[in-house]
Design a protein around this motif. Structure first.
Motif: not given
Length: 801
Positions: A342-349, A355-356, A373-374, A437-441
């Motif tokens: 759940e924490a990883v999901g919140e970080i992604g949002v 991707a996290v 992972q997400i 943490l990976e960012f496309q933008r």
């Protein structure tokens, strides 16, 4: 609403809508009026009621099936070319779930925002006439129709959604709304992160197709960009460029770029310059007037709009909601692996990362193991691992501070670089994991964002460290208690089959194993035969595991020492037997000893994650626990064998060799109690032959006995060795199925086919028609008492009819 860079308005905007309530269907009606919009999916929990509601709102049969209906938001991931996900559910949890879904392309928009934007979009441009021949250019006063709609319906959204929607989503709505209202081709928002610092883009929207290059080139002119910033900041007034241009250089530039109009509005907060809102008109289809400037100035002067801008200029305050959310999640009483997911999901949002990945350090091996992972369709939690000193992760852990890799590009303006951040999770200079943490933008000012995000990483590190230490001790104490309780119950059990089943199931529970194979040593020949398996199905990988276990069990029995490995592929004795997709990775196998004699082996495979930060490898604690429990298993097997030899004669049916009805009534309560304890299914099946047909009239006893013996043989051949098969009387049989498998139906089909192929004759030399009758009941679905389960199963009916 707008077309982002790289999109073409020539293709229809593809939209998915969440929510089939009144709000959702009103939004759907608005979307479907726009010929440039295609609704491809409508998601709602209640599909049956949704169909009726669609008809109520005028959607005929053919219109409904112009888009798909679903109740699962994961269907969104299958539509790769989706442009917008519009959430009209009214549920904040759903909105968060859509962000966690992390669609690779689609932008998420609240339903109320979408209705306003599409309503504005459907109003004809200035100078054109409506579809009904009415002039919609102006309304009461000086406001245009589009401006009136935005002012009346959009202003309240700033207040309503602030704090409930992500700030970037609200900014995008404002840029879209103003873009369509003033009929511009593109809009952008630039803010100063620090007083006097560079302007950083916080959002951009593009409506004009084929003009991306012109817009990008416009923002790449440093002289012009500097002129604009200086002009609006120091003169505190609009900068409006349109032909005829008084400055020859500006006129030449605007002509080369085919830019017809440019408007920059300075943004101030308490007399302090904070940024620029700009618009461009490339196509030249409409020309702005003072009316548009005045409307924009009024809009950006709203305190709610200024408050929204300030959230982007206070990154510390922006991060605080995430930190509060993470603290609440990590302090939850739920299992730690669920909290981390759940924490990883919140970080992604929150971060908008594509991707996290969260890796946790295995206390036993020291490896970094993927915990959560997400952003990836391939879930490798608990299986993917890497050495802590290897690669970039190793460098970040050794350094003890974040590392960032960002795409570099000499251009400015509309280009968003890609990047990846490595946050080592450290506790007192010791690594406990790493967050990637990976960012496309990339978000604006990524270096500052990286430093601010350290507090979130520290929260994860502290939670993981404390949980590992606490769980390691508490789980060991708890499991030692379980071992003693389960062991004492096992030793008090005299039924050998029950001992085998209990021992296997409890071993899996104690060390959290995916599969268990319990082998018993033959008295003659010394072979190790499979006594019971737990967690295995009739799959190719499971069948191969039994073959592999035969080799490893023989090795353990011969050496009389435990075998523990985190990688089966590294064991030389079985290396060549394994297939590339063999599903089992780790093993812990022990010999079962009675004094100095080996009586069997107990092997557990694939450590799985339940309530702790564990990996797919067994550790020394698991070894200690399973060895202690193995002592109980050995004693129970010896005791059951002795008891079996004494009780064999009174629980065996003389005619068929199966267990008798007395045995069923003894075992049934015990199996029911165990099913209740471990929350598993237990089924009772009654079988018989339809003897009402004339061919069975006056059937001699010898033929009846021969028929019963053949049926007993077929039952033994088609049911599992762990199932308890019983002859009740005559041709009636019962089967008690612990931990009922999904393939019981296949077993009955095979038995029915075998009976049809069986050829038996009556006293008149007429073939007996063997029609199978069955009745069954299952705990706990049907009932929870033995008497009621027997009553239900005793109601027989023809199989396959």
């Amino acid at each position: 609403m707008t077309q982002e860079t790289g999109k073409s308005v020539m293709s229809r905007t593809r939209v998915a809508l969440i929510g089939g309530s009144e709000e959702g269907l009103l939004t759907l009606a608005c979307l479907t009026q726009d010929p440039s919009t295609e609704v491809v999916l409508l998601i709602d929990q209640d599909q049956k009621a949704l169909a009726f509601r669609l008809h109520e709102y005028g959607f005929t049969f053919d219109k409904i099936f112009a888009f798909s209906l679903s109740s699962d938001i994961h269907e969104l991931k299958r539509i790769k070319d989706l442009d917008y996900i519009i959430d009209a559910s009214g549920d904040p949890a759903m909105h968060q779930a859509l962000y966690r879904l992390n669609h690779p392309k689609a932008e998420i928009m609240a339903g109320q925002c979408a209705r306003i934007l599409w309503e504005i979009k459907l109003i004809p441009f200035r100078g054109s006439s409506s579809r009904d021949g009415l002039d919609l250019e102006e309304t009461d006063g000086s406001l245009s129709k589009r401006q009136t709609v935005l002012k009346q319906k959009g202003g309240g959204l700033l207040t309503a959604f602030t704090g409930t929607l992500p700030p970037q989503e609200i900014i995008n709505f404002n840029l879209d709304a103003l873009l369509y209202t003033v009929e511009a081709d593109w809009s952008a928002l630039y803010l100063e992160n620090d007083p006097g610092g560079d302007l950083v883009c916080k959002g951009r929207r593009l409506m004009a197709a084929g003009k991306e290059k012109a817009v990008s080139e416009f923002r790449q002119k440093p002289d012009l960009a500097g002129l604009i910033a200086s002009r609006v900041k120091h003169h505190r007034s609009f900068l409006f460029l349109e032909p005829p241009f008084q400055d020859p250089w500006t006129a030449s530039l605007m002509e080369n770029l085919k830019l017809q109009q440019y408007l920059a509005i300075p943004l101030f907060e308490q007399d302090r310059f904070i940024g620029i809102l700009e618009f461009g008109n490339i196509t030249g289809q409409t020309f702005w007037t003072a009316n548009e400037e005045e409307f924009i100035e009024q809009w950006v002067s709203q305190q709610e709009f200024k408050n929204l801008l300030l959230t982007f200029r206070k990154p510390v305050n922006l991060l605080e909601p995430l930190l509060r959310t993470l603290r609440g999640i990590l302090e939850s009483s739920k299992p730690p692996h669920e909290n981390l997911d759940e924490a990883v999901g919140e970080i992604g949002v929150f971060s908008g990362a594509s991707a996290v990945l969260l890796f946790v350090k295995d206390p036993e091996s020291g490896d970094l193991v993927l915990q959560s992972q997400i952003g990836s369709s391939l879930k490798m939690n608990g299986m993917y691992r890497m050495a802590p000193e290897a690669g970039i992760c190793g460098a970040a852990l050794q350094k003890g501070s974040p590392l960032a890799f960002m795409e570099t590009d000499g251009r400015t303006g509309f280009h968003d670089p890609m990047g990846i951040f490595y946050f080592p999770l450290m506790v007192q200079s010791h690594p406990v994991g790493i967050l990637i943490l990976e960012f496309q933008r990339l978000a604006p000012d990524p270096q500052k964002w990286k430093s601010d995000f350290l507090e979130a990483a520290d929260l994860l590190a502290a939670s993981i460290s404390g949980e590992v230490e606490r769980r390691t001790m508490s789980q060991k104490v708890l499991k030692l208690t379980v071992v003693n309780e389960e062991g004492l119950e096992l030793v008090s059990t005299t039924d050998r089959d029950k001992v085998l089943m209990m021992a296997s199931a409890s071993a899996a529970m104690i060390v959290e194993a995916e599969g268990v194979i319990l082998r018993i040593k033959e008295k003659e020949g010394g072979r190790l035969l499979v006594g019971y398996t737990y967690g295995l199905q009739n799959e190719p990988g499971d069948k191969l595991l039994i073959q592999v276990d035969a080799v490893l069990a023989a090795r353990v029995a011969e050496s009389r020492k435990p075998l523990m490995s985190s990688s089966l592929k590294e064991l030389a004795s079985i290396k060549e037997k394994l297939t590339p997709k063999f599903p089992y990775h780790s093993i812990l196998s022990i010999p079962l000893m009675n004094e100095e004699e080996v009586v069997g082996t107990l092997s557990v495979y694939n450590k799985v994650i339940y309530n702790s930060f564990v990996t797919a490898a067994f550790n020394e604690t698991d070894k200690e626990l399973i060895e202690k429990y193995g002592g109980f298993v050995s004693k129970a097997l010896v005791k059951a064998k002795e008891f079996q030899s004494r009780e064999k004669l009174i629980t065996i049916d003389d005619l068929t060799g199966l267990k008798n009805e007395r045995y069923l009534l003894l075992r049934f309560p015990e199996e029911l109690k165990r099913a209740e304890r471990y929350k598993r299914k237990l089924s009772l099946l009654f079988l018989d032959i339809d003897r009402t047909k004339k061919e069975f009239a006056g059937l001699p006893l010898v033929i009846q006995d021969h028929l019963a013996q053949n049926i007993a043989r077929l039952i033994q051949e088609n049911f599992r060795h762990v199932d308890i098969t019983v002859r009740v009387k005559g041709t009636r049989f019962a089967v008690l199925l612990p931990d009922t498998g999904k393939k019981m139906g296949d077993t009955l089909v095979r038995l029915h086919q075998a009976l049809e192929a069986l050829i038996l004759f009556n006293q008149n030399n007429v073939r007996l028609p063997l029609q199978l009758l069955i009745g069954y009941s299952t705990y706990p679905e049907d009932t929870v008492t033995m008497e009621e389960l027997i009553q239900k199963a005793a109601r027989l009916s023809p199989f396959g009819v």
